[in-house]
Design a protein around this motif. Structure first.
Motif, PDB file in Angstrom:
ATOM      1  N   HIS A 234       0.815  -1.217   0.000  1.00 28.33           N
ATOM      2  CA  HIS A 234       0.000   0.000   0.000  1.00 28.33           C
ATOM      3  C   HIS A 234       0.853   1.274   0.000  1.00 28.33           C
ATOM      4  N   ALA A 235       2.179   1.126  -0.012  1.00 20.45           N
ATOM      5  CA  ALA A 235       3.073   2.275   0.117  1.00 20.45           C
ATOM      6  C   ALA A 235       2.929   3.232  -1.059  1.00 20.45           C
ATOM      7  N   ARG A 236       3.057   4.539  -0.770  1.00 21.33           N
ATOM      8  CA  ARG A 236       3.041   5.583  -1.790  1.00 21.33           C
ATOM      9  C   ARG A 236       4.442   5.983  -2.197  1.00 21.33           C
ATOM     10  N   ARG A 237       5.385   5.920  -1.261  1.00 23.42           N
ATOM     11  CA  ARG A 237       6.768   6.317  -1.484  1.00 23.42           C
ATOM     12  C   ARG A 237       7.667   5.312  -0.764  1.00 23.42           C
ATOM     13  N   LEU A 238       8.957   5.448  -0.969  1.00 24.78           N
ATOM     14  CA  LEU A 238       9.941   4.752  -0.142  1.00 24.78           C
ATOM     15  C   LEU A 238      10.706   5.830   0.616  1.00 24.78           C
ATOM     16  N   ILE A 239      10.550   5.853   1.915  1.00 25.21           N
ATOM     17  CA  ILE A 239      11.216   6.841   2.757  1.00 25.21           C
ATOM     18  C   ILE A 239      12.134   6.067   3.705  1.00 25.21           C
ATOM     19  N   VAL A 240      13.423   6.379   3.624  1.00 30.69           N
ATOM     20  CA  VAL A 240      14.427   5.674   4.418  1.00 30.69           C
ATOM     21  C   VAL A 240      15.063   6.643   5.392  1.00 30.69           C
ATOM     22  N   ARG A 241      15.146   6.208   6.649  1.00 31.25           N
ATOM     23  CA  ARG A 241      15.758   7.019   7.705  1.00 31.25           C
ATOM     24  C   ARG A 241      16.901   6.250   8.347  1.00 31.25           C
ATOM     25  N   GLY A 242      18.029   6.908   8.497  1.00 32.11           N
ATOM     26  CA  GLY A 242      19.167   6.313   9.191  1.00 32.11           C
ATOM     27  C   GLY A 242      19.746   7.310  10.168  1.00 32.11           C
TER      28      GLY A 242
END
Length: 245
Positions: A234-242
């Motif tokens: 169902h994701a709209r974007r790929l948001i990655v946090r590090g």
């Protein structure tokens, strides 16, 4: 000249890349997303800041903001946007493959698929390493892209976007065994026809998470939207946090 070095692209297609709804969306996510929560005095760097779409709402919330962009035309628009909003921002013309300010920021952001511009995988990794070095210990990097899994759900369907006095037709082509994509845009306005092509690397969640870890980040997480929803079907974007250790 690589495609991203062409200021005619950024100015000529600005209505498509930076419509008013994008600024309104940035205002909303800065106000509501835990991923973009800042406290007064927090130091924020926006890599590939464009026309200050996120810098303005972050500055309004008290952050001390810096925007880096290679395009002088975009930086000029960013200055105008900050002046209209009556906020302060430090704006720097620089290449994100080279820009490093050690131990300086609490948050670094890279939004709207402004990551993966470079054909050489090592240059994209260098962007992440530079961001890690530029963060203070405990600081966070946030990268927002169109993930490969999300992109696969709609790629191949041409799009038509109405703009002032014309229409922009967009078609995407997957290249090199699903590692890169070319987006061809054609703007038709009366008798005027303008064309451009954009290229970028396609990353799956696992690939981008591994790249973050190779660059030195810990606690790497993937999300499907700015509300912390999971990166799933169902994701709209790929948001990655590090986080920098």
């Amino acid at each position: 000249m690589d495609w991203y070095e062409d200021d005619d692209l950024w100015t000529g297609f600005a209505e498509v890349m930076f419509p008013p709804r994008r600024a309104a969306e940035a205002e909303r996510v800065v106000a509501t997303s835990p991923l973009l929560k800042v406290a007064p005095g927090d130091r924020v760097l926006d890599l590939a800041c464009g026309p200050a779409t996120h810098l303005v709402p972050l500055a309004r919330r008290g952050a001390v903001v810096t925007g880096v962009d290679l395009s002088e035309a975009m930086l000029a628009r960013a200055r105008e946007a900050c002046e209209r909003a009556e906020v302060q921002a430090r704006l720097v013309r620089a290449d994100m493959r080279e820009h490093v300010e050690p131990d300086t920021y609490d948050l670094v952001i890279n939004m709207y698929t402004s990551f993966g511009y470079f054909t050489d995988p090592g240059e994209n990794l260098a962007v992440l390493r530079n961001a890690c070095i530029s963060l203070a210990p405990g600081g966070r990097l946030l990268v927002d892209v169109m993930g490969k899994e999300v992109f696969a759900g709609w790629v191949g369907r041409p799009q038509a976007v109405d703009v002032d006095g014309g229409t922009v037709f967009m078609r995407d082509t997957v290249l090199d065994d699903w590692t890169r994509v070319r987006s061809d845009w054609t703007w038709v306005r009366g008798n005027e026809v303008r064309r451009t092509s954009l290229h970028s690397t396609l990353y799956s969640a696992a690939e981008l998470q591994a790249l973050f870890e190779e660059a030195g980040f810990t606690g790497v997480e993937c999300f499907g939207d700015f509300d912390l929803s999971p990166y799933d079907n169902h994701a709209r974007r790929l948001i990655v946090r590090g986080t920098r250790a």
